[in-house]
Design a protein around this motif. Structure first.
Motif, mmCIF file in Angstrom:
data_model
loop_
_atom_site.group_PDB
_atom_site.id
_atom_site.type_symbol
_atom_site.label_atom_id
_atom_site.label_comp_id
_atom_site.label_asym_id
_atom_site.label_seq_id
_atom_site.Cartn_x
_atom_site.Cartn_y
_atom_site.Cartn_z
ATOM 1 N N ILE A 295 0.872 -1.173 0.000
ATOM 2 C CA ILE A 295 0.000 0.000 0.000
ATOM 3 C C ILE A 295 0.911 1.226 0.000
ATOM 4 N N THR B 110 -2.578 6.155 -0.043
ATOM 5 C CA THR B 110 -4.016 6.066 0.176
ATOM 6 C C THR B 110 -4.571 7.475 0.053
ATOM 7 N N THR C 54 -4.116 12.793 -1.602
ATOM 8 C CA THR C 54 -3.288 11.589 -1.664
ATOM 9 C C THR C 54 -2.220 11.623 -0.580
ATOM 10 N N MET D 186 -7.681 -0.258 -2.610
ATOM 11 C CA MET D 186 -7.128 0.860 -1.848
ATOM 12 C C MET D 186 -6.435 1.899 -2.734
ATOM 13 N N LYS D 187 -6.265 1.570 -4.008
ATOM 14 C CA LYS D 187 -5.519 2.473 -4.881
ATOM 15 C C LYS D 187 -6.399 3.172 -5.914
ATOM 16 N N SER E 272 -9.922 6.134 0.566
ATOM 17 C CA SER E 272 -9.835 4.844 -0.118
ATOM 18 C C SER E 272 -9.676 3.664 0.833
ATOM 19 N N ILE E 273 -8.983 3.857 1.941
ATOM 20 C CA ILE E 273 -8.752 2.737 2.858
ATOM 21 C C ILE E 273 -10.037 2.265 3.518
#
Length: 382
Positions: free
Chosen positions: A132, A135, A141, A243-244, A250-251
């Motif tokens: 990861i 995130t 970002t 998650m991307k 996003s997480i």
């Protein structure tokens, strides 16, 4: 944000899901016979283990077979990238985690040894498949830098153990996994991640295919082979894709999909630590035991948890369209989860409907003996 895969790709996902379902369903009885021959059976103890008689616990082999058969078909015929480092790493990692699970289901490995193996597999996954690296938080970002590998390893180990600890009630882990992976497939399809949608659909088919013989009263358990496989593949799906690709928190998308097992596991760890117990020590602090203590039947308990999983999954999908509303709904459900769990401390445990009674205590055997169950369900010791 929304980049839906093609109609033909959706059909392929559905076909592969069906293939995994049928393979798992067909192979599950075979795993029962294998378990009996190897003595890999789970014996009732009158406490946490309330099943009526020794039950085969190598059912996860069927899920593994269903998963790998469908994955093989996807690589050969469905256009899934067979050279992708992420997919190759996931396949190798799944095989490794299943091997540890098989050995544990037969020989009962020490919890700390399994934990170390999980960390090693998670670390290899982060190095070879990808970690990861970033995130998003409220549209911004966040680059994780040197924390990328450690956070990835923690996430994988968390998901493996969340699914493993959830497997404490007939049909619970496979139903929650089935719902969660179905939602994952939908989100991956909406985001344009065809490979992720295929893998999630296949895992969903394997989980659902195991449900008929695992539902209460279970004729077979998935064991650590199945539960750790589910957790590992789910963690790979979230790390390598989900998650991307979301532009807002996003997480939280994969976290919401499997919010129930994650919240349950984390709260149990805190409770065990507060009570001075080992976090590896099995007990009845999990949410499903609390619901049983409140008087719900086995089936009702599984249904309640499945409904909560559906709501959390719906919130994960809603995150793609209206994040604030999704977070509010999820927070309300999580609050009631915690409230119900702690309400059990003030209510005297009740006898559950559908819980084994006389038959539950009818098995009396030497713990050091090998136990086998013949095709008629008779217990044989030698």
């Amino acid at each position: 944000m929304i980049n839906l895969i093609t109609t033909m790709q959706i059909i392929i996902c559905a076909v592969l899901m069906l293939a995994a379902f049928l393979c798992t369903l067909a192979f599950t009885p075979v795993t029962c016979m294998i378990s009996r021959k190897l003595g890999a059976v789970d014996k009732p103890d009158g406490g946490r283990k309330k099943h009526a008689r020794p039950t085969p616990r190598l059912g996860g082999l069927a899920m593994m077979v269903g998963f790998f058969v469908a994955i093989g078909a996807a690589l050969l015929f469905a256009g899934v990238d067979a050279r992708s480092p992420q997919i190759l790493t996931m396949i190798c990692g799944t095989a490794a985690i299943c091997l540890i699970g098989i050995i544990d289901d037969i020989f009962n490995l020490p919890a700390i040894f399994k934990f170390i193996c999980q960390i090693l597999i998670a670390t290899a996954t982060a190095f070879f498949g990808g970690s990861i690296t970033f995130t998003t938080l409220f549209g911004s970002t966040i680059i994780l830098g040197n924390m990328s590998i450690p956070i990835t390893v923690v996430w994988i180990v968390l998901m493996i153990n969340a699914m493993n600890l959830l497997d404490g009630l007939d049909g619970l882990a496979c139903s929650v996994a089935g719902i969660g992976t179905f939602v994952t497939a939908i989100i991956a399809a909406l985001m344009g991640y065809y490979d992720a949608a295929v893998i999630a659909a296949i895992l969903c088919g394997a989980a659902i295919g195991f449900f008929p013989l695992n539902s209460h009263p279970a004729k077979v358990f998935m064991g650590d082979t199945g539960s750790m496989m589910l957790g590992y593949v789910v963690s790979c799906l979230s790390i390598f894709w989900l998650m991307k690709g979301v532009t807002y928190l996003s997480i939280l998308v994969p976290s919401l999909i499997f919010a129930f097992p994650l919240i349950d596991m984390i709260s149990v760890i805190f409770e065990r630590t507060a009570q001075g117990k080992s976090i590896f020590k099995a007990d009845r602090l999990h949410m499903h035991y609390k619901l049983l203590d409140l008087g719900l039947s086995y089936s009702a308990t599984v249904t309640v948890i499945d409904i909560a999983t559906v709501i959390f999954g719906g919130c994960a999908v809603l995150m793609l369209f209206n994040p604030p509303i999704a977070l509010i709904i999820a927070a309300v459900v999580a609050f009631f989860m915690i409230l119900i769990k702690h309400a059990g401390k003030f209510i005297k445990p009740k006898k559950n409907k559908g819980e084994p009674k006389e038959e539950e205590d009818s098995y009396k055997g030497d713990e050091n003996k090998n136990v086998f169950v013949d095709d008629k369900g008779n217990v044989i010791e030698r």
